[in-house]
Design a protein around this motif. Structure first.
Motif, PDB file in Angstrom:
ATOM      1  N   TYR B 101       0.844  -1.198   0.000  1.00 12.12           N
ATOM      2  CA  TYR B 101       0.000   0.000   0.000  1.00 12.12           C
ATOM      3  C   TYR B 101       0.882   1.251   0.000  1.00 12.12           C
ATOM      4  CZ  TYR B 101      -3.979  -3.008   0.722  1.00 12.12           C
ATOM      5  OH  TYR B 101      -4.939  -3.966   0.539  1.00 12.12           O
ATOM      6  N   TYR B 102       0.487   2.215  -0.813  1.00 12.87           N
ATOM      7  CA  TYR B 102       1.254   3.449  -0.972  1.00 12.87           C
ATOM      8  C   TYR B 102       0.469   4.638  -0.426  1.00 12.87           C
ATOM      9  CZ  TYR B 102       4.196   0.713  -4.053  1.00 12.87           C
ATOM     10  OH  TYR B 102       5.036  -0.247  -4.555  1.00 12.87           O
ATOM     11  N   ARG B 103       1.195   5.562   0.176  1.00 12.47           N
ATOM     12  CA  ARG B 103       0.645   6.835   0.653  1.00 12.47           C
ATOM     13  C   ARG B 103       1.564   7.950   0.203  1.00 12.47           C
ATOM     14  NH1 ARG B 103      -2.983   7.659   4.558  1.00 12.47           N
ATOM     15  NH2 ARG B 103      -3.930   5.768   5.386  1.00 12.47           N
ATOM     16  N   VAL B 104       1.005   9.140   0.019  1.00 15.25           N
ATOM     17  CA  VAL B 104       1.836  10.312  -0.254  1.00 15.25           C
ATOM     18  C   VAL B 104       2.543  10.712   1.039  1.00 15.25           C
ATOM     19  CG1 VAL B 104       1.770  12.784  -0.800  1.00 15.25           C
ATOM     20  CG2 VAL B 104       0.460  11.161  -2.182  1.00 15.25           C
ATOM     21  N   ALA B 105       3.833  10.992   0.953  1.00 12.51           N
ATOM     22  CA  ALA B 105       4.591  11.493   2.107  1.00 12.51           C
ATOM     23  C   ALA B 105       4.248  12.972   2.271  1.00 12.51           C
ATOM     24  CB  ALA B 105       6.080  11.292   1.883  1.00 12.51           C
ATOM     25  N   PRO B 106       3.624  13.358   3.382  1.00 13.13           N
ATOM     26  CA  PRO B 106       3.138  14.738   3.484  1.00 13.13           C
ATOM     27  C   PRO B 106       4.251  15.795   3.495  1.00 13.13           C
ATOM     28  CG  PRO B 106       2.731  13.520   5.532  1.00 13.13           C
ATOM     29  CD  PRO B 106       3.235  12.526   4.538  1.00 13.13           C
ATOM     30  N   GLY B 107       5.399  15.491   4.086  1.00 15.65           N
ATOM     31  CA  GLY B 107       6.482  16.477   4.179  1.00 15.65           C
ATOM     32  C   GLY B 107       6.993  16.937   2.821  1.00 15.65           C
ATOM     33  N   PRO B 108       7.443  16.016   1.967  1.00 12.26           N
ATOM     34  CA  PRO B 108       7.921  16.416   0.639  1.00 12.26           C
ATOM     35  C   PRO B 108       6.855  17.113  -0.206  1.00 12.26           C
ATOM     36  CG  PRO B 108       8.738  14.242   1.191  1.00 12.26           C
ATOM     37  CD  PRO B 108       7.754  14.614   2.260  1.00 12.26           C
ATOM     38  N   LEU B 109       5.590  16.649  -0.100  1.00 12.74           N
ATOM     39  CA  LEU B 109       4.513  17.314  -0.849  1.00 12.74           C
ATOM     40  C   LEU B 109       4.383  18.769  -0.384  1.00 12.74           C
ATOM     41  CD1 LEU B 109       2.151  16.980  -2.909  1.00 12.74           C
ATOM     42  CD2 LEU B 109       0.676  16.434  -0.965  1.00 12.74           C
ATOM     43  N   ALA B 110       4.410  18.969   0.939  1.00 15.54           N
ATOM     44  CA  ALA B 110       4.313  20.322   1.482  1.00 15.54           C
ATOM     45  C   ALA B 110       5.526  21.165   1.089  1.00 15.54           C
ATOM     46  CB  ALA B 110       4.165  20.262   2.998  1.00 15.54           C
ATOM     47  N   ALA B 111       6.697  20.525   1.040  1.00  8.83           N
ATOM     48  CA  ALA B 111       7.911  21.263   0.656  1.00  8.83           C
ATOM     49  C   ALA B 111       7.801  21.769  -0.775  1.00  8.83           C
ATOM     50  CB  ALA B 111       9.144  20.358   0.808  1.00  8.83           C
ATOM     51  N   MET B 112       7.314  20.923  -1.678  1.00  5.99           N
ATOM     52  CA  MET B 112       7.159  21.342  -3.081  1.00  5.99           C
ATOM     53  C   MET B 112       6.110  22.439  -3.206  1.00  5.99           C
ATOM     54  SD  MET B 112       7.505  17.869  -5.383  1.00  5.99           S
ATOM     55  CE  MET B 112       6.266  16.918  -4.500  1.00  5.99           C
ATOM     56  N   ALA B 113       4.959  22.246  -2.553  1.00  3.86           N
ATOM     57  CA  ALA B 113       3.896  23.254  -2.626  1.00  3.86           C
ATOM     58  C   ALA B 113       4.380  24.575  -2.038  1.00  3.86           C
ATOM     59  CB  ALA B 113       2.652  22.764  -1.891  1.00  3.86           C
ATOM     60  N   GLY B 114       5.084  24.500  -0.914  1.00  8.20           N
ATOM     61  CA  GLY B 114       5.575  25.713  -0.254  1.00  8.20           C
ATOM     62  C   GLY B 114       6.570  26.463  -1.124  1.00  8.20           C
ATOM     63  N   LEU B 115       7.428  25.709  -1.777  1.00 14.09           N
ATOM     64  CA  LEU B 115       8.422  26.345  -2.653  1.00 14.09           C
ATOM     65  C   LEU B 115       7.755  27.094  -3.801  1.00 14.09           C
ATOM     66  CD1 LEU B 115      11.550  26.528  -3.185  1.00 14.09           C
ATOM     67  CD2 LEU B 115      11.230  24.628  -4.779  1.00 14.09           C
ATOM     68  N   LEU B 116       6.653  26.545  -4.306  1.00 16.98           N
ATOM     69  CA  LEU B 116       6.018  27.098  -5.507  1.00 16.98           C
ATOM     70  C   LEU B 116       4.874  28.064  -5.206  1.00 16.98           C
ATOM     71  CD1 LEU B 116       5.993  23.841  -7.659  1.00 16.98           C
ATOM     72  CD2 LEU B 116       7.635  25.726  -7.750  1.00 16.98           C
ATOM     73  N   THR B 117       4.610  28.302  -3.934  1.00 16.70           N
ATOM     74  CA  THR B 117       3.531  29.216  -3.581  1.00 16.70           C
ATOM     75  C   THR B 117       4.051  30.647  -3.632  1.00 16.70           C
ATOM     76  OG1 THR B 117       2.453  27.542  -2.228  1.00 16.70           O
ATOM     77  CG2 THR B 117       1.868  29.838  -1.783  1.00 16.70           C
ATOM     78  N   ALA B 118       3.451  31.445  -4.502  1.00 13.67           N
ATOM     79  CA  ALA B 118       3.912  32.827  -4.707  1.00 13.67           C
ATOM     80  C   ALA B 118       3.572  33.671  -3.490  1.00 13.67           C
ATOM     81  CB  ALA B 118       3.275  33.407  -5.958  1.00 13.67           C
ATOM     82  N   THR B 119       4.533  34.505  -3.081  1.00 12.86           N
ATOM     83  CA  THR B 119       4.293  35.398  -1.947  1.00 12.86           C
ATOM     84  C   THR B 119       3.988  36.817  -2.417  1.00 12.86           C
ATOM     85  OG1 THR B 119       6.683  35.721  -1.829  1.00 12.86           O
ATOM     86  CG2 THR B 119       5.721  34.109  -0.332  1.00 12.86           C
ATOM     87  N   ARG B 120       3.895  36.993  -3.720  1.00 13.60           N
ATOM     88  CA  ARG B 120       3.488  38.304  -4.257  1.00 13.60           C
ATOM     89  C   ARG B 120       2.818  38.102  -5.596  1.00 13.60           C
ATOM     90  NH1 ARG B 120       9.639  40.171  -5.258  1.00 13.60           N
ATOM     91  NH2 ARG B 120      10.156  38.674  -6.851  1.00 13.60           N
TER      92      ARG B 120
END
Lengths: 120, 120
Positions: B101-120
């Motif tokens: 059974y596979y699950r998404v690893a929440p940390g790396p997913l959050a790291a990618m989303a956080g990196l790509l979230t525009a702050t302006r």
């Protein structure tokens, strides 16, 4: 140089972004997966990712090659990576005088962030 | 099969994620760029990205190969892609009885989303 730079990055039409609900909400269609994978591929090279972050974080949200080229590779390699980022739709560019200025394309950036934002 | 699957995806230690301010806020260090580029590389193949989205969006946040394998490639190719996603730290896996059974690893997913979230 050709081993540093993937020559077969697909060209993405930035005008069609954004796209797709978050991965945790719905599975991607084949067409959307093609589009989004091409964007992630553009960010899959460490030098290219650093250049992208340098443009994105530069004062005023834009940078010319002269501002961001000290990433430890030759200037032609920098230019080639910037071209790949532009072809992938992640950067826009504008020539003003001697220099070409790059900006992050907000739509594709938002599409990638939106896809990877967990809804649970 | 080897032309479908990039054999040289770096192995990422998921325990070290998350990472990095948004790209619009600060430029990436060389080390962080290596780490994050490896994650994006794992999502740079359309079939692998579809498998990732199928796991992420599956009921209960987990899926076995049996749930997600109808993506138009052979089962060994599916397994190989899932292995690459696991090696990149994006999926975790657990064997229960016959199935993994596979699950998404929440940390790396959050790291990618956080990196790509525009702050302006």
């Amino acid at each position: 140089m050709s081993n540093l730079i993937s020559a077969e990055l697909p060209v993405v039409d930035a005008s069609t972004a954004p796209c797709c609900p978050p991965v945790t909400a719905a599975s991607l269609s084949e067409a959307d997966a093609e589009r989004m994978a091409a964007m992630f591929k553009a960010l899959s090279d460490p030098v290219r990712l650093r250049l992208f972050s340098r443009v994105a974080s530069h004062a005023g949200g834009e940078a010319c090659v002269c501002d961001i080229q000290d990433v430890g590779v030759s200037q032609p390699t920098v230019s080639h990576h910037l071209k790949k980022l532009r072809e992938a739709g992640l950067l826009t560019s504008e020539r003003r005088g001697t220099w070409v200025y790059y900006r992050v394309a907000p739509g594709p950036l938002a599409a990638m962030a939106g896809l990877l934002t967990a809804t649970r």
